[in-house]
Design a protein around this motif. Structure first.
Motif, mmCIF file in Angstrom:
data_model
loop_
_atom_site.group_PDB
_atom_site.id
_atom_site.type_symbol
_atom_site.label_atom_id
_atom_site.label_comp_id
_atom_site.label_asym_id
_atom_site.label_seq_id
_atom_site.Cartn_x
_atom_site.Cartn_y
_atom_site.Cartn_z
ATOM 1 N N TYR A 16 5.614 92.310 52.619
ATOM 2 C CA TYR A 16 4.590 93.438 51.659
ATOM 3 C C TYR A 16 3.892 94.311 52.864
ATOM 4 O O TYR A 16 3.503 93.412 53.671
ATOM 5 C CB TYR A 16 3.447 92.819 51.165
ATOM 6 N N VAL A 56 -3.952 85.272 51.361
ATOM 7 C CA VAL A 56 -3.111 85.791 50.329
ATOM 8 C C VAL A 56 -2.741 86.921 50.673
ATOM 9 O O VAL A 56 -1.194 87.321 50.677
ATOM 10 C CB VAL A 56 -3.805 86.493 49.519
ATOM 11 N N ILE A 108 -1.679 95.454 50.654
ATOM 12 C CA ILE A 108 -2.342 94.649 49.366
ATOM 13 C C ILE A 108 -3.301 95.591 48.414
ATOM 14 O O ILE A 108 -4.296 96.333 49.516
ATOM 15 C CB ILE A 108 -3.207 93.229 49.630
ATOM 16 N N LEU A 125 1.255 94.443 47.270
ATOM 17 C CA LEU A 125 0.826 93.121 46.403
ATOM 18 C C LEU A 125 -0.226 93.161 45.914
ATOM 19 O O LEU A 125 -1.140 94.143 46.127
ATOM 20 C CB LEU A 125 0.830 92.044 47.082
ATOM 21 N N GLU A 179 5.771 87.805 52.731
ATOM 22 C CA GLU A 179 6.871 88.180 51.571
ATOM 23 C C GLU A 179 7.211 89.468 51.810
ATOM 24 O O GLU A 179 8.749 89.966 50.641
ATOM 25 C CB GLU A 179 5.910 87.681 50.033
ATOM 26 N N TRP A 204 0.862 85.107 52.855
ATOM 27 C CA TRP A 204 1.327 85.567 51.761
ATOM 28 C C TRP A 204 2.147 86.736 51.968
ATOM 29 O O TRP A 204 3.445 86.345 51.900
ATOM 30 C CB TRP A 204 0.869 85.192 51.135
ATOM 31 N N ALA A 205 1.238 87.668 51.522
ATOM 32 C CA ALA A 205 2.009 88.720 51.960
ATOM 33 C C ALA A 205 3.315 89.373 52.759
ATOM 34 O O ALA A 205 4.184 89.858 52.266
ATOM 35 C CB ALA A 205 0.745 89.862 51.070
ATOM 36 N N GLU A 209 2.579 83.773 38.947
ATOM 37 C CA GLU A 209 2.481 84.130 39.522
ATOM 38 C C GLU A 209 1.100 83.974 39.890
ATOM 39 O O GLU A 209 -0.426 84.371 40.755
ATOM 40 C CB GLU A 209 1.618 85.904 38.533
ATOM 41 N N LEU A 212 -1.302 86.827 41.681
ATOM 42 C CA LEU A 212 -0.479 87.946 42.714
ATOM 43 C C LEU A 212 1.118 88.337 42.193
ATOM 44 O O LEU A 212 2.076 87.645 41.710
ATOM 45 C CB LEU A 212 -0.213 86.775 44.073
ATOM 46 N N ASN A 213 0.978 89.968 42.389
ATOM 47 C CA ASN A 213 2.240 90.407 41.695
ATOM 48 C C ASN A 213 2.180 92.153 41.666
ATOM 49 O O ASN A 213 1.750 91.768 42.778
ATOM 50 C CB ASN A 213 2.404 89.936 39.819
ATOM 51 N N GLU A 214 2.903 92.864 41.854
ATOM 52 C CA GLU A 214 3.395 94.144 41.944
ATOM 53 C C GLU A 214 2.953 94.505 41.000
ATOM 54 O O GLU A 214 3.151 96.173 40.935
ATOM 55 C CB GLU A 214 4.502 94.100 42.262
#
Length: 167
Positions: free
Chosen positions: A123, A114, A126, A90, A121, A117-118, A54, A70-72
Motif C-alpha cells: 500500500y 498497521v 493509509i 489501505l 502489503e 503491515w501496509a 480483516e 483493515l481492508n480497501e
C-alpha cells in the motif's frame, strides 16, 4: 511507545474483542464522546470482520488490548476527500484500544504495526476517518502524521477524512 504486535484475530479472541469495544463505548460515553453505540459497532459486525479475515488484534505482554479492521473498502463519503495519494490505499476501520490500556502508547504502537503491515502489503497510503469529537484520537493521528483531507457527516456527526503516505 508500548511494545505492540498486531496479528489476525481468531475466534478465540472474540470474547475479549467484544468486551474491549463495550468498555470503550462506555468510556467514550462517560467522556461525552458519542462516537459508537449499540448500533455500531456490534458483535455481529465484528464477527463479519473476523470471517472476512480483516479483523486484527493488538497484543502486548498483558494480552489482547485492542483491535482494528483493515481492508480497501471505503464509504462513498470518502469521495469528499481531497486525497493526495493515488493508491493503492489501505483503509483503517474501528480502531479500538481497551480503556485500561489507553494513555501508554498502545494506539500509537498498533498504528505503527498497521503502517509496517501496509508497506509489506504494497500500500502507498493509509486512509481513515476520525470522529471530530474524539480529541484523543485526533491528537494521536495528527502526531503520527495523518493529514486531514476532507470531512464526512454520518449518523453520529462530523468525521475527518485523514491520510498518510507510507511508501
Amino acid at each position: 511507545m508500548a511494545n505492540v504486535t498486531m496479528r489476525l484475530a481468531t475466534a478465540a479472541d472474540m470474547e475479549t474483542v467484544d468486551s474491549i469495544y463495550c468498555e470503550a463505548i462506555d468510556d467514550m460515553n462517560a467522556r461525552n464522546i458519542p462516537q459508537w453505540d449499540e448500533i455500531y459497532p456490534t458483535p455481529a459486525i465484528l464477527a463479519g470482520d473476523l470471517a472476512k479475515g480483516e479483523l486484527h488484534v493488538a497484543q502486548t505482554d498483558t494480552g489482547v488490548v485492542g483491535a482494528v479492521v483493515l481492508n480497501e473498502i471505503c464509504d462513498p463519503a470518502y469521495q469528499n476527500g481531497q486525497w493526495v495519494g493515488c493508491g493503492p490505499a489501505l483503509i483503517v476501520h474501528r480502531l479500538c484500544i481497551s480503556p485500561a490500556a489507553q494513555g501508554c502508547g498502545v494506539g500509537r504502537g498498533l498504528m505503527a504495526a498497521v503502517e509496517e503491515w501496509a508497506k509489506r502489503e504494497g500500500y502507498r497510503e493509509i486512509r481513515l476517518d476520525a470522529f471530530s469529537q474524539n480529541p484523543q484520537a485526533l491528537r494521536m493521528y495528527n502526531a503520527l502524521g495523518y493529514a486531514k483531507r476532507g470531512e464526512a457527516v454520518w449518523r453520529k456527526g462530523l468525521f475527518y477524512l485523514m491520510e498518510k503516505q507510507v511508501q
